[in-house]
Design an enzyme around this catalytic site. Structure first.
Site, short mmCIF file in Angstrom:
data_model
loop_
_atom_site.label_atom_id
_atom_site.label_comp_id
_atom_site.label_asym_id
_atom_site.label_seq_id
_atom_site.Cartn_x
_atom_site.Cartn_y
_atom_site.Cartn_z
N ASP A 93 16.16 7.36 4.80
CA ASP A 93 16.14 8.38 5.86
C ASP A 93 15.77 7.74 7.20
O ASP A 93 15.28 6.61 7.25
CB ASP A 93 15.13 9.48 5.52
CG ASP A 93 13.71 8.94 5.36
OD1 ASP A 93 13.54 7.89 4.69
OD2 ASP A 93 12.76 9.54 5.91
N GLU A 160 10.91 8.98 3.65
CA GLU A 160 9.69 8.25 4.01
C GLU A 160 9.04 8.85 5.24
O GLU A 160 7.82 8.94 5.35
CB GLU A 160 10.03 6.77 4.28
CG GLU A 160 8.81 5.87 4.43
CD GLU A 160 8.34 5.67 5.87
OE1 GLU A 160 7.27 5.10 6.07
OE2 GLU A 160 9.06 6.11 6.80
ZN LIG Z 1 10.35 2.97 8.30
#
Ligand SMILES: [Zn+2]
Length: 506
Positions: A93, A160
């Site tokens: 992401d 994340e």
């Molecule tokens: Zn990162």
């Protein structure tokens, strides 16, 4: 509209031909492809399909878990079957930020990269080199026929940036390797071997209220212009905390002039050092000039105390309309005393690594909310789990004494530095041989997915390194081309040097 689409196509074509001339060619060509795939956190379906398609088109084994993480496996080269399995890891992401005058639909539009003075940047948006370059380098490793080495498992995690839910939901057994390289750090020449875990401690203090007595004057006090900063990366720099500053003012005014408050708001994000605070108070009319003078005098004391570090600090006091109610005297006293006790800043430094903050706490925000409640948010960080909980307990004690209800969030674990790590030794040797200089070895006082992986896969040996990225999470994000070459050389050298679990000819 049509012109915009045509322009974008032209820009995409120009930039593609530009990036594909860069070295190492496979990384940059995969990076270009990734730039064309929308992949904001929690919306990773397109990049997931792309990665699975990539694996199947190259005949590589792949698997996915319920969280959406993907594992793609490169088998050992012939003759290298005895080498330890290596895990490479990056997150799929990215953060989507754009300039306000740039139109961009994050669900469909491609990021448009371009080259400027040795760096790759994006037109009007975040580039997504964090962690697109990690993904591209894993894809380059997976398809590099000239690279000989043992089995490699490439782990592509989801989400994340907004909660690390991919790493949180990893299940033991999803991969087999016990040596892992995280490809999500941003400074060439620095090897990261630890990170901090974090948690929030949130207090809710209920107070009684009283009506405003006669013959009073109301003031609003503002503390603004402070530096602020990230509560992990910058907590040791000694910047002023606007809540602490405001509390010092109110505590003293309460002590000397018997002021009464009816509002105190400060801070904003849980992971930022607060930059501003505002309070409404009343004082007897006869004392109003003394209060004003005291505040101007204290402003000078603070300017002297912080000097250049907070050169834009502004403290103002202005008369305002009388409020309808104030906090009761006892509640006010408990509230101001608890904020005065509450720790903020560095609590301890690492015993193993120089200049590494081990444990800290950030007094992040104070808000007066409906129903006569005050919500106080603090965050604790530490690379040592027990120390993190102790810092949380310190904060809890302060507010419990004031009668608040205090809760800790579940939080995320840290990754304690291990100076004897095998992968660290091997990476340092490779770096010295390649570049003739020592890399720096560091831990960071912020969160990485490694902390969560470390908790689930006990005994795993990990390191994190990457090329130089600046301005991540902003439209100024850029990656330095030269350092991508160095990163690739280091990564492939480490892959070649991974030891065998047993000698090959036994
Ligand atoms: Zn990162």
């Amino acid at each position: 509209m049509k012109i915009k689409v045509i322009l974008r196509l032209i820009l995409t074509t120009i930039s593609m031909s530009l990036l594909s001339n860069l070295n190492p060619a496979p990384i940059w060509s995969y990076f270009e492809e990734i730039c064309g795939i929308p992949r904001l956190s929690k919306n990773e379906e397109k990049i997931r399909r792309y990665l699975l398609g990539f694996a199947s088109s190259h005949g590589l084994e792949s698997r996915e878990d319920r969280a959406g993480n993907i594992l793609i496996i490169r088998p050992a080269s012939p003759g290298f079957e005895n080498k330890n399995t290596l895990v490479l890891q990056g997150h799929m992401d990215m953060v989507g930020e754009k300039n306000s005058d740039y139109s961009h639909d994050w669900s469909s539009d491609p990021v448009i990269p371009y080259i400027e003075n040795g760096w790759v940047k994006a037109k009007g948006t975040t580039l997504g080199a964090d962690d697109g370059i990690g993904l591209a380098s894993m894809m380059a490793v997976l398809t590099d026929k000239t690279l000989e080495g043992g089995k490699i498992e490439c782990l592509f995690t989801v989400d994340e940036e907004t909660g690390m839910t991919g790493a949180i939901n990893l299940k033991p057994g999803f991969f087999e390797g016990r040596t892992l390289i995280n490809l999500d750090s941003e400074d060439e020449g620095i090897l990261f071997i630890g990170c901090a875990g974090g948690m929030d401690t949130i207090s809710c203090l209920n107070y009684s209220h009283e009506s405003v007595p006669g013959n009073m004057t109301a003031f609003i006090i503002s503390v603004t212009g402070l530096h602020g900063g990230h509560s992990g990366d910058e907590i040791h720099k000694g910047y002023a905390n606007s809540i602490k500053i405001m509390n010092r003012i109110l505590w003293n005014l309460s002590d000397q002039f018997n002021i009464r408050i009816c509002r105190f708001d400060g801070g904003n994000l849980r992971n930022a050092i607060p930059r501003e605070a505002f309070a409404d108070l009343i004082v007897e009319k006869s004392l109003k000039e003394q209060v004003r003078n005291w505040v101007s005098g204290f402003r000078e004391v603070l300017q002297d105390e912080y000097g250049e570090l907070e050169k834009d600090m502004k403290i103002s006091i202005e008369e305002s309309a009388l409020p309808t109610e104030i906090m009761d005297k006892e509640g006010q006293s408990k509230f101001l005393n608890s904020l005065a006790c509450c720790p903020h800043g560095v609590i301890s430094w690492s015993k193993d690594m120089e200049n590494l903050v081990e444990t800290s706490t950030n007094l992040a925000s104070v808000r007066f909310t409906a129903g006569h409640n005050i919500k106080i948010i603090t965050t604790q960080r530490s690379s040592v789990e027990s120390a993190k909980y102790d810092a949380g307990a310190m904060v809890k004690s302060c507010f419990s004494l004031a009668g608040a209800e205090v809760k800790h969030s579940h939080g995320y674990p840290g990754w304690k530095p291990n100076m004897k790590s095998e992968i660290l030794g091997l990476t340092i040797r490779s770096y010295q041989e390649l570049f003739g200089k020592e890399p720096e070895v560091r831990a960071i006082h912020a969160g990485l997915e490694c902390g969560l992986i470390y908790e689930k896969f006990r005994g795993i040996d990990m390191i994190s390194f990457g090329p130089t990225i600046r301005g991540a999470h902003t439209p100024e994000e850029k990656i330095e081309i030269e350092t991508v070459i160095m990163f690739w050389e280091l990564l492939t050298s480490v892959i070649r040097e991974i030891p065998s679990s047993q000698p090959a000819d036994l």
